[in-house]
Design a protein around this motif. Structure first.
Motif, short mmCIF file in Angstrom:
data_model
loop_
_atom_site.label_atom_id
_atom_site.label_comp_id
_atom_site.label_asym_id
_atom_site.label_seq_id
_atom_site.Cartn_x
_atom_site.Cartn_y
_atom_site.Cartn_z
N VAL A 220 -9.08 8.93 2.69
CA VAL A 220 -9.18 8.57 1.24
C VAL A 220 -9.49 7.15 0.85
O VAL A 220 -8.64 6.16 1.60
CB VAL A 220 -7.93 8.96 0.43
N GLU A 221 -10.23 6.81 0.12
CA GLU A 221 -10.27 5.32 -0.24
C GLU A 221 -9.43 5.17 -1.40
O GLU A 221 -8.99 5.87 -2.32
CB GLU A 221 -11.77 5.30 -0.76
N LEU A 222 -8.57 3.90 -1.04
CA LEU A 222 -7.51 3.65 -1.94
C LEU A 222 -7.85 2.52 -3.01
O LEU A 222 -8.78 1.72 -2.94
CB LEU A 222 -6.27 3.08 -0.97
N ASN A 223 -7.05 2.49 -4.14
CA ASN A 223 -6.80 1.36 -4.81
C ASN A 223 -5.65 0.81 -4.88
O ASN A 223 -4.82 1.28 -4.10
CB ASN A 223 -7.19 1.92 -6.19
N ASP A 224 -5.17 -0.34 -5.63
CA ASP A 224 -3.85 -1.12 -5.55
C ASP A 224 -2.95 -0.08 -5.63
O ASP A 224 -1.77 -0.39 -5.14
CB ASP A 224 -4.00 -2.22 -6.12
N ASP A 225 -2.79 0.72 -6.57
CA ASP A 225 -1.69 1.77 -6.56
C ASP A 225 -1.44 3.12 -6.18
O ASP A 225 -0.49 3.67 -6.47
CB ASP A 225 -1.30 1.54 -8.12
N THR A 226 -2.50 3.32 -5.42
CA THR A 226 -2.61 4.83 -4.78
C THR A 226 -1.07 5.08 -4.17
O THR A 226 -0.81 6.25 -4.34
CB THR A 226 -3.55 4.90 -3.85
N LEU A 227 -0.79 4.26 -3.40
CA LEU A 227 0.36 4.21 -2.39
C LEU A 227 1.76 3.76 -2.92
O LEU A 227 2.76 4.07 -2.31
CB LEU A 227 0.18 3.73 -1.08
N LEU A 228 2.01 3.48 -4.14
CA LEU A 228 2.81 2.71 -4.73
C LEU A 228 3.90 3.81 -5.62
O LEU A 228 3.33 4.63 -6.18
CB LEU A 228 2.75 1.47 -5.80
N PRO A 229 5.20 3.75 -5.40
CA PRO A 229 6.08 4.65 -6.25
C PRO A 229 6.02 4.20 -7.63
O PRO A 229 5.55 3.16 -7.99
CB PRO A 229 7.47 4.39 -5.94
N LEU A 230 6.14 5.07 -8.59
CA LEU A 230 6.19 4.93 -10.27
C LEU A 230 7.25 3.95 -10.50
O LEU A 230 8.41 3.57 -9.89
CB LEU A 230 6.43 6.02 -10.91
N LYS A 231 6.99 2.92 -11.47
CA LYS A 231 7.71 2.36 -12.32
C LYS A 231 9.33 2.76 -12.44
O LYS A 231 9.39 3.80 -12.90
CB LYS A 231 7.45 1.40 -13.36
N GLY A 232 10.41 2.16 -12.04
CA GLY A 232 11.67 2.60 -12.22
C GLY A 232 12.14 3.46 -11.22
O GLY A 232 13.13 4.24 -11.19
N SER A 233 11.32 3.46 -10.05
CA SER A 233 11.81 4.49 -8.86
C SER A 233 13.00 3.76 -8.28
O SER A 233 13.21 2.55 -8.15
CB SER A 233 10.48 4.60 -8.04
N ARG A 234 13.73 4.59 -7.52
CA ARG A 234 14.81 4.31 -6.57
C ARG A 234 14.06 3.33 -5.33
O ARG A 234 12.97 3.52 -4.79
CB ARG A 234 15.51 5.46 -5.84
N LEU A 235 14.82 2.36 -4.87
CA LEU A 235 14.55 1.38 -3.84
C LEU A 235 15.41 1.28 -2.65
O LEU A 235 16.53 1.37 -3.00
CB LEU A 235 14.08 -0.04 -4.48
N GLY A 236 14.88 1.49 -1.54
CA GLY A 236 15.75 1.30 -0.45
C GLY A 236 16.22 -0.13 -0.29
O GLY A 236 15.73 -0.94 -0.87
N SER A 237 17.42 -0.28 0.66
CA SER A 237 18.05 -1.35 0.57
C SER A 237 17.38 -2.51 1.73
O SER A 237 17.57 -3.58 1.59
CB SER A 237 19.34 -1.51 0.71
N LEU A 238 16.81 -1.88 2.86
CA LEU A 238 16.45 -2.63 4.02
C LEU A 238 14.88 -3.21 4.01
O LEU A 238 14.16 -2.57 3.43
CB LEU A 238 16.67 -1.77 5.13
N ARG A 239 15.01 -4.45 4.23
CA ARG A 239 13.78 -5.20 3.96
C ARG A 239 13.07 -5.09 5.51
O ARG A 239 13.64 -5.00 6.55
CB ARG A 239 13.98 -6.58 3.78
N TYR A 240 11.78 -5.05 5.29
CA TYR A 240 10.87 -4.59 6.54
C TYR A 240 11.23 -6.12 7.65
O TYR A 240 11.32 -5.49 8.76
CB TYR A 240 9.38 -4.96 6.14
N GLY A 241 11.40 -7.17 7.23
CA GLY A 241 11.60 -8.15 8.32
C GLY A 241 12.94 -7.72 9.06
O GLY A 241 13.02 -8.00 10.38
#
Length: 250
Positions: A220-241
């Motif tokens: 699938v060809e993507l745009n900038d928000d295709t893979l992003l959760p909706l505003k106000g979604s829950r966030l995990g605590s662990l950072r990638y680094g």
């Protein structure tokens, strides 16, 4: 509370079973390797009998052809029928952020069918949409390989640690059904090409990442928000680094 986890031997399932047991739940872990198969129905009724909650974290081993559709149709129908017969009061399933926007892909079209079957069953349910797991970033990178380089778009991703996904699933399992979809993602956003460079550097892999905004993700060809959760979604605590540091230390 008795909870059956379907897909208990996988990346999320193993973590989920542990977290639920730590919370004092009675947990039945079910997967083909544990003698329970949601497609053939082997051991299925016994695994679900008496459960108040069924958590579906099953997945197919095929991502690039229509076999995913066959898997999710058969597995989900069998699970929903067994849950209905057992009087299960909450059906909780793990799916993927962006699924409705990715149905050109065989895999995500199959995930959409899974979600629609759950909604159509008219039983109390919750669907958890998660972004890509940190643990699967290498797999995404490898799918983009073109000879000795990788071609990836700069479309944004907001990946999350599997531990965080399992923790939120456990929380949802012990709460009332939402009869809706909940979305989660990680605490940071990256371009796909950017996170690939970070991961490859951590792996000491010197192959080059080429930015190509026409490059496809699961077809699938993507745009900038295709893979992003909706505003106000829950966030995990662990950072990638921080996750990378821990991974390299193990």
């Amino acid at each position: 509370m008795k909870i059956t986890v379907m897909g208990a031997s996988g990346l999320i399932g193993t973590r989920l079973v542990e977290k639920l047991r730590q919370a004092g739940m009675e947990v039945v872990g079910a997967s083909p390797s544990l003698g329970v198969d949601s497609v053939t129905e082997e051991g299925l009724r016994g695994a679900i009998n008496g459960a108040e909650v069924v958590i579906d974290v099953t997945n197919t081993t095929s991502f690039g052809d229509d076999s995913a559709l066959g898997f999710f149709k058969a597995s989900t129908r069998n699970l929903l029928a067994a849950a209905a017969d057992a009087g299960v009061s909450h059906y909780l399933a793990l799916s993927v952020v962006g699924t409705p926007r990715l149905v050109e892909s065989d895999y995500f079209r199959a995930k959409m069918v899974q979600e629609n079957l759950i909604r159509a069953a008219r039983r109390p349910y919750t669907i958890l949409h998660s972004t890509q797991f940190f643990e699967f970033i290498n797999g995404v990178i490898e799918m983009s390989a073109k000879g000795d380089e990788f071609q990836l778009p700069s479309a944004l991703v907001q990946p999350i640690a599997a531990d965080n996904v399992a923790a939120i699933l456990a929380e949802l399992a012990m709460a009332a059904p939402r009869n809706d979809t909940v979305e989660i993602g990680g605490p940071e956003r990256f371009g796909l090409d950017e996170i690939a460079r970070v991961q490859l550097a951590a792996d000491e892999d010197r192959r080059e990442v080429i930015r190509d905004d026409r490059a496809r993700y699961y077809g699938v060809e993507l745009n900038d928000d295709t893979l992003l959760p909706l505003k106000g979604s829950r966030l995990g605590s662990l950072r990638y680094g921080d996750w990378l540091y821990r991974s390299m230390a193990n």
